[in-house]
Design a protein around this motif. Structure first.
Motif, PDB file in Angstrom:
ATOM      1  N   TRP A  39       0.847  -1.192   0.000  1.00  0.00           N
ATOM      2  CA  TRP A  39       0.000   0.000   0.000  1.00  0.00           C
ATOM      3  C   TRP A  39       0.887   1.249   0.000  1.00  0.00           C
ATOM      4  CZ3 TRP A  39       0.475  -3.197   4.263  1.00  0.00           C
ATOM      5  CH2 TRP A  39       0.972  -2.637   5.449  1.00  0.00           C
ATOM      6  N   GLU A  55      -2.565   3.242  -3.168  1.00  0.00           N
ATOM      7  CA  GLU A  55      -3.460   2.353  -2.435  1.00  0.00           C
ATOM      8  C   GLU A  55      -3.476   2.790  -0.975  1.00  0.00           C
ATOM      9  OE1 GLU A  55      -5.426   0.186  -3.595  1.00  0.00           O
ATOM     10  OE2 GLU A  55      -4.665  -0.175  -5.630  1.00  0.00           O
ATOM     11  N   GLY A 459      -1.646   3.121   5.550  1.00  0.00           N
ATOM     12  CA  GLY A 459      -2.473   1.929   5.477  1.00  0.00           C
ATOM     13  C   GLY A 459      -3.723   1.962   6.334  1.00  0.00           C
TER      14      GLY A 459
END
Length: 614
Positions: A39, A55, A459
């Motif tokens: 991520w 991400e 994250g």
């Protein structure tokens, strides 16, 4: 039967993090079942997801071969490492089983991102040799081992298949293609990549230290780009056990003899030394490895772990002579401008010096460096960090005005907020990116992160900075849904069609739920930014979780009058002075606006009266 009872369930393995790595603005995790998640920033394809999109939450990386060849199928990843803009993974091929025996196998090398990918495949018998990797960051030039364009998906690097051991290079034998190299560890550095093979030889590619012959000065340092792995000949006849690298320097722990025995590791450094990051007592760069005298064979200290920042080095060492207490010491050297050495000053040093302000008689188990900060973890569950903290969230009380840059020049104990505080439960590994930190705790089943939140690198589904540790969304929601589907669908072969329909329906519900989460996450992010700006304007410091009133946290209701009175009662003089200044300035601004509006009204009235008089 007994064996079945002691074997961990696949569900638990998929949720347990056994390795973590952080790059410039991306993070990788390796789960116990061999799956890799990524991520953060996706530019150059560093996440290996097939796109350059960022991400905000962990996404699984697919290592299936692009050409569809079954014989190249990767079944288990056993190690990871993250560079600034590229990533490496160590993997097994075909049916993989963790065993204690050595057997036949082919080793290749894997990597995903910028300029093509390298991946290291492992034989089943050697999987246990590569279980820990560390990270760093910088630029890149050929560090993926293949010349070409950026790659958005993991690709096999066939280069290691064509190489034999360094001995075959020296004796001129032609057996290197018949005995392919077996790699036990990979390391993604800033501008280079490294690998240690099972014979203990070190291989390097990317931007490598090289003697500059064009300048006419013997021994002058430079960097030369190479997409072909080259052995470091200086260590022939010895075994390289661990390695770390910064922007342009390398640190290696090498056995005194042919094999590693006990505390016989010697610390070598080479590369750029413009800030004394080689620990050799000067600032002259080295093309070839040199022994750090503080950690040579005669030294009373044995080095356990090494890590490199952009221009500084940190390591953990213990006394060779047995003692009653199992304790270790953190040593640092190199650039100290931002306090990343932890010596209580911003002074740089070219000699290794211990970080004196860390508690004594503790055993430090994990260490890592970001660009300009350093973190360590102890076996007792404590986490310390120091260095450039502006934006890293470790000095929330800093004013960031005048000479207060918010840097921590001495170790700062990081506390766990919320239900788990104040200590993190069972912290096992720390990883530092350019401006973020990630901690693996709870025996590998939980992750915390803090620092810059750009590109979703923390994250937690947000893009905002976190001044205190926040929970990473682990395990990923998609994995929970998959396991729920597996549990509820069952194994009745007569209901295959029904099961298939249920899975499709579950996937649709998951898709809708994820869309709703994305929308809610976006709204929450905007609200958090607004609250942070408002809180900072009033109180002069960033908004933190503990600033939320207890009544709102526990009961869900909020008596603003009572909370305001309680806040004033609990405030110290400094806080009250800031509040007074804020409201005085706000009141002055309101009065100024009222005065301007009143003047404007008077002028309009005068103009209107004059027009009527005419």
């Amino acid at each position: 039967m007994e064996e079945a009872e002691t074997t961990p369930s696949p569900g638990n393995l998929s949720r347990k993090v056994i390795d973590i790595a952080a790059g410039e603005a991306h993070t990788l995790t390796l789960a116990g079942d061999g799956s890799v998640y990524a991520w953060g920033r996706g530019t150059f394809g560093r996440l290996g997801t097939g796109s350059e999109s960022d991400e905000l939450l962990p996404v699984r990386v697919d290592f299936s071969p692009a050409d569809g060849h079954e014989e190249k199928r990767l079944r288990k990843i056993v190690g990871i490492s993250a560079g600034a803009y590229h990533s490496l993974a160590l993997a097994g091929r075909g049916l993989v089983a963790m065993t204690d025996r050595f057997g036949a196998g082919v080793t290749i090398s894997v990597s995903f991102i910028r300029k093509t990918f390298m991946s290291v495949l492992f034989p089943p018998c050697l999987l246990h040799l590569a279980t820990r990797m560390f990270i760093l960051d910088s630029d890149m030039d050929g560090q993926l081992g293949v010349n070409g364009n950026n790659s958005l998906l993991p690709r096999l690097l066939e280069g290691f298949l064509e190489l034999g051991s360094p001995a075959s290079f020296m004796d001129g034998s032609e057996t290197k293609s018949k005995t392919p190299l077996k790699v036990s560890l990979v390391k993604a550095g800033g501008m280079m990549s490294l690998a240690i093979d099972t014979l203990g030889a070190l291989w390097i590619w990317g931007n490598c230290p090289h003697q500059n012959s064009s300048s006419g000065k013997e021994g002058e340092f430079s960097l030369v780009s190479s997409s072909i792995p080259n052995p470091v000949w200086d260590f022939h006849g010895h075994s390289v056990v661990k390695v770390a690298c910064g922007n342009e320097h390398i640190v290696a722990l090498v056995s005194a003899g042919e094999t590693h025995k006990g505390d016989d590791l010697i610390c070598y450094t080479w590369g750029n030394n413009n800030h004394g990051q080689l620990g050799l007592g000067d600032k002259e760069s080295r093309v070839n490895p040199e022994v750090v005298k503080s950690f040579n064979l005669e030294s009373p200290w044995a080095v356990d772990e090494v890590a490199c920042g952009a221009f500084h080095t940190a390591l953990l060492a213990h006394k060779k002579r047995p003692s009653e207490t199992l304790a270790s010491v953190c040593w640092t050297f190199g650039l100290g401008d931002n306090g990343q050495l932890g010596h209580g000053t911003t002074r740089s040093t070219s000699f290794p010096e211990p970080v004196e302000e860390l508690p004594h008689n503790v055993f430090l188990t994990s260490i890592d460096c970001g660009l300009f900060h350093t973190c360590v973890v102890s076996s007792a569950g404590d986490v310390w960090s120091w260095g450039m903290e502006k934006g890293l969230g470790l000095c929330p009380d800093a004013s960031f005005t005048g000479t207060d840059a918010g840097d921590a020049i001495s170790p700062l104990l990081i506390k766990c907020n919320g239900l788990y505080g104040p200590k993190f439960p069972e912290p096992v590994q720390i990883a530092c990116g350019a401006a973020h930190t990630v901690l693996v705790a709870d025996g590998g089943f939980k992750l915390w992160s803090w620092g810059r939140g750009w590109s979703g690198v923390l994250g937690n589904g947000k893009l905002v900075d976190s001044f205190t540790p926040s929970i990473v969304l682990w395990p990923p929601l998609t994995e929970d849904f998959k396991e729920e589907g597996l549990d509820t669908v069952g194994g009745d072969k007569t209901n295959v069609e029904k099961d298939h329909e249920e899975i499709i329906e579950a996937e649709k519900r998951l898709s809708v739920a994820m869309e709703e989460m994305t929308l809610l996450r976006s709204k929450l992010s905007v609200m958090e930014q607004y609250a942070s700006i408002l809180h900072g304007s009033i109180f002069g410091k960033p908004f933190e979780e503990q600033d939320i009133p207890i009544s709102l946290r526990n009961l869900g209701n909020f008596d603003i009058t009572k909370e305001w009175e309680d806040m004033l009662e609990a405030s110290d003089r400094g806080k009250l002075v800031r509040l007074e200044m804020f409201y005085r300035n706000m009141l002055a601004g309101v009065k100024d606006k009222l005065m301007k509006k009143r003047i404007k009204e008077i002028v309009n009235e005068c103009l209107s009266s004059s027009k009527k008089g005419k």
